[in-house]
Scaffold this active site. Structure first.
Site, PDB file in Angstrom:
ATOM      1  CE  LYS A   1       5.385 -14.904 -14.398  1.00  0.00           C
ATOM      2  NZ  LYS A   1       5.091 -15.180 -15.812  1.00  0.00           N
TER       3      LYS A   1
ATOM      4  CG  ASP B   1       8.502 -14.215 -16.515  1.00  0.00           C
ATOM      5  OD1 ASP B   1       7.553 -14.445 -17.268  1.00  0.00           O
ATOM      6  OD2 ASP B   1       8.779 -13.050 -16.143  1.00  0.00           O
TER       7      ASP B   1
HETATM    8  O1  2IT Z   1       4.487 -15.600 -18.772  1.00  0.00           O
HETATM    9  C1  2IT Z   1       4.522 -16.803 -19.078  1.00  0.00           C
HETATM   10  O2  2IT Z   1       3.558 -17.369 -19.606  1.00  0.00           O
HETATM   11  C2  2IT Z   1       5.749 -17.558 -18.804  1.00  0.00           C
HETATM   12  N1  2IT Z   1       6.693 -16.977 -18.300  1.00  0.00           N
HETATM   13  C3  2IT Z   1       5.838 -19.018 -19.098  1.00  0.00           C
HETATM   14  C4  2IT Z   1       5.244 -19.821 -17.996  1.00  0.00           C
HETATM   15  C5  2IT Z   1       5.410 -21.314 -18.097  1.00  0.00           C
HETATM   16  O3  2IT Z   1       4.978 -21.974 -17.146  1.00  0.00           O
HETATM   17  O4  2IT Z   1       5.931 -21.819 -19.086  1.00  0.00           O
END
Ligand code: 2IT
Length: 445
Positions: free
Chosen positions: A126, A166
């Site tokens: 993340k 996100d």
């Molecule tokens: O919290 C999540 O799963 C997302 N923001 C999507 C992450 C993604 O790599 O598509």
């Protein structure tokens, strides 16, 4: 058992002082996994949990940019590469003033389990920045994204780390980020997901988190002989996730009666449907970060500074941000006859709220409910590798099957009696096993 959890948490807190959200998410996971570990000593001996709570790598960097007045601004950028046992690090980028290292560590840890649940080969990561997109011009957004990527590009890659959107990062921001990556690397690869349709994006990715959440909730309702037809649903948020939820619920004959923003919530007793759902996209694109505009446009009540959890409903689906639904909210919802809280935001409910809902009605945790977003990101990666595009029907069918499989995995590992499933336990154990077994296979690394 209790002692083991407390001893473990004591060490995590000592090693990561002040990281409240990270402590919260680790405790939630450890509480459900510790009994499983005690029964399976191979994980204990290999110190898998101790290794899993330590990110493989944390990158923190300066993001300088010039605003429209010609003034220099400095933000902080991050990428937490948490776990790559089962695939490249994968997870979104969050641009929001509340972003801290603790917050991103909570999200990266959670993402590792979620990605494992999807059945696809993706590790957990993340990232993001404390940059606030609210009120920024398009030029400012672009310059910020370009500066952010001018550092991030050296740490990511289609087989290393694949970021996505996100909160605060949607298709427009992914465009600016991808453009800069492509220029710096002189390479056209699937290094980001959530891309535009013409440059490697997947159909259904914008809808995926919301659609997936509704598919999951549908499976849960099915176990109780119920469906969404004529159900009253309260949701929070108004961004991409809330939009997908509203769209699918409308198709299934449910009525969404609330939306919310940092400014308060709106109550639309006729339901958020048709062009009102399209209007959510306009609100998001405006960068104003408020829902009062909806109340003015459609002449419905707006409650400033409040959350929508005191409205009577059958099902509540928080779609905004962590800890947005607390114990007292859960009590009010239960008292008003709500039968299910399906958490769509990451850790949207406090532990007290999640526990109350699990015991008294039904609760499904975000890492299972919202996994459809990253699942379709995984499908976008597959399509990029093949240099091929699936139709929206194909992607939607795959998404639907994945959400059914996740629900089944939660039931398998979370059944506590003939008619009760602890979905928190089920999701945590199901997500853990795949990652832990891969780590055992690699030895101490
Ligand atoms: O919290 C999540 O799963 C997302 N923001 C999507 C992450 C993604 O790599 O598509």
């Amino acid at each position: 058992m209790e002692n083991n959890v407390e001893d473990f948490m004591k060490k995590v807190i000592e090693k990561n002082p002040g990281e409240k959200e990270f402590h919260q998410v680790v405790r939630e996971v450890i509480e459900s996994i510790m009994p499983f570990i005690e029964k399976n000593p191979k994980y204990k001996k290999a110190k898998i949990l101790e290794r899993m709570v330590e990110p493989e790598r944390v990158i923190m960097f300066r993001v300088p940019w010039v605003d429209d007045k010609g003034e220099i601004q400095v933000n902080r950028g991050y990428r937490v590469e948490f776990n790559s046992a089962i695939g490249p690090y994968k997870g979104g980028l969050r641009f929001h003033p509340s972003v801290t290292l603790s917050g991103l560590k909570f999200l990266g840890f959670e993402q590792t389990f979620k990605n494992s649940l999807t059945t696809l080969p993706m590790g957990g990561g993340k990232g993001g920045s404390d940059f606030n997109p609210r009120g920024k011009s398009d030029g400012e957004l672009m310059r910020f994204c370009q500066s952010f990527m001018s550092e991030l590009f050296r740490h990511i890659g289609p087989n290393t780390d694949v970021p996505a959107g996100d909160i605060g990062v949607g298709g427009r921001e992914i465009g600016y980020l991808f453009g800069m990556y492509k220029k710096l690397k002189n390479e056209f690869t699937g290094v980001l997901t959530g891309k535009g349709r013409n440059w490697g994006g997947s159909l259904i990715r914008p809808e995926a988190t919301g659609f997936g959440a509704v598919y999951f909730a549908q499976e849960l309702l099915k176990t109780k002989g119920e469906d969404f037809k004529d159900k009253i649903v309260t949701i929070s948020g108004f961004g991409n996730v809330a939009w997908g939820v509203a769209l699918k619920l409308d198709q299934l004959g449910a009525k969404v009666v609330t939306l919310s923003g940092p400014d308060g919530y709106i109550y639309d007793k006729d339901g958020v449907k048709g062009e009102k759902i399209d209007y959510m996209l306009e609100m998001r694109a405006s960068n104003n970060d408020r829902v009062e505009d909806y109340a003015k446009k459609y002449d419905v009540p707006f409650y400033a500074g409040k959350k929508p959890w005191d409205i009577k409903c059958d099902i509540a689906m928080p779609c905004a941000i962590q800890n947005e639904l607390v114990g007292d909210d859960a009590k009010t919802l239960i008292k008003n006859g709500c039968k299910l809280i399906a958490e769509v935001s990451n850790m949207g409910c406090t532990p007290e709220a999640a526990k109350l809902a699990t015991e008294k009605i039904a609760f499904a945790p975000g890492k299972a409910v919202n996994a459809g977003g990253v699942a379709v990101s995984g499908l976008e990666m597959s399509q990029n590798s093949m240099r091929y595009n699936w139709t929206s029907e194909e992607v939607d069918a795959r998404l639907h099957q994945i959400m059914k499989d996740i629900h089944e995995a939660c039931v398998k590992h979370g059944r506590i009696s003939e008619n009760k499933v602890d979905y928190i336990k089920g999701a945590n154990i199901a997500g853990f096993v795949k990652v832990a077994d891969a780590m055992l296979d690699y030895g101490v690394i």
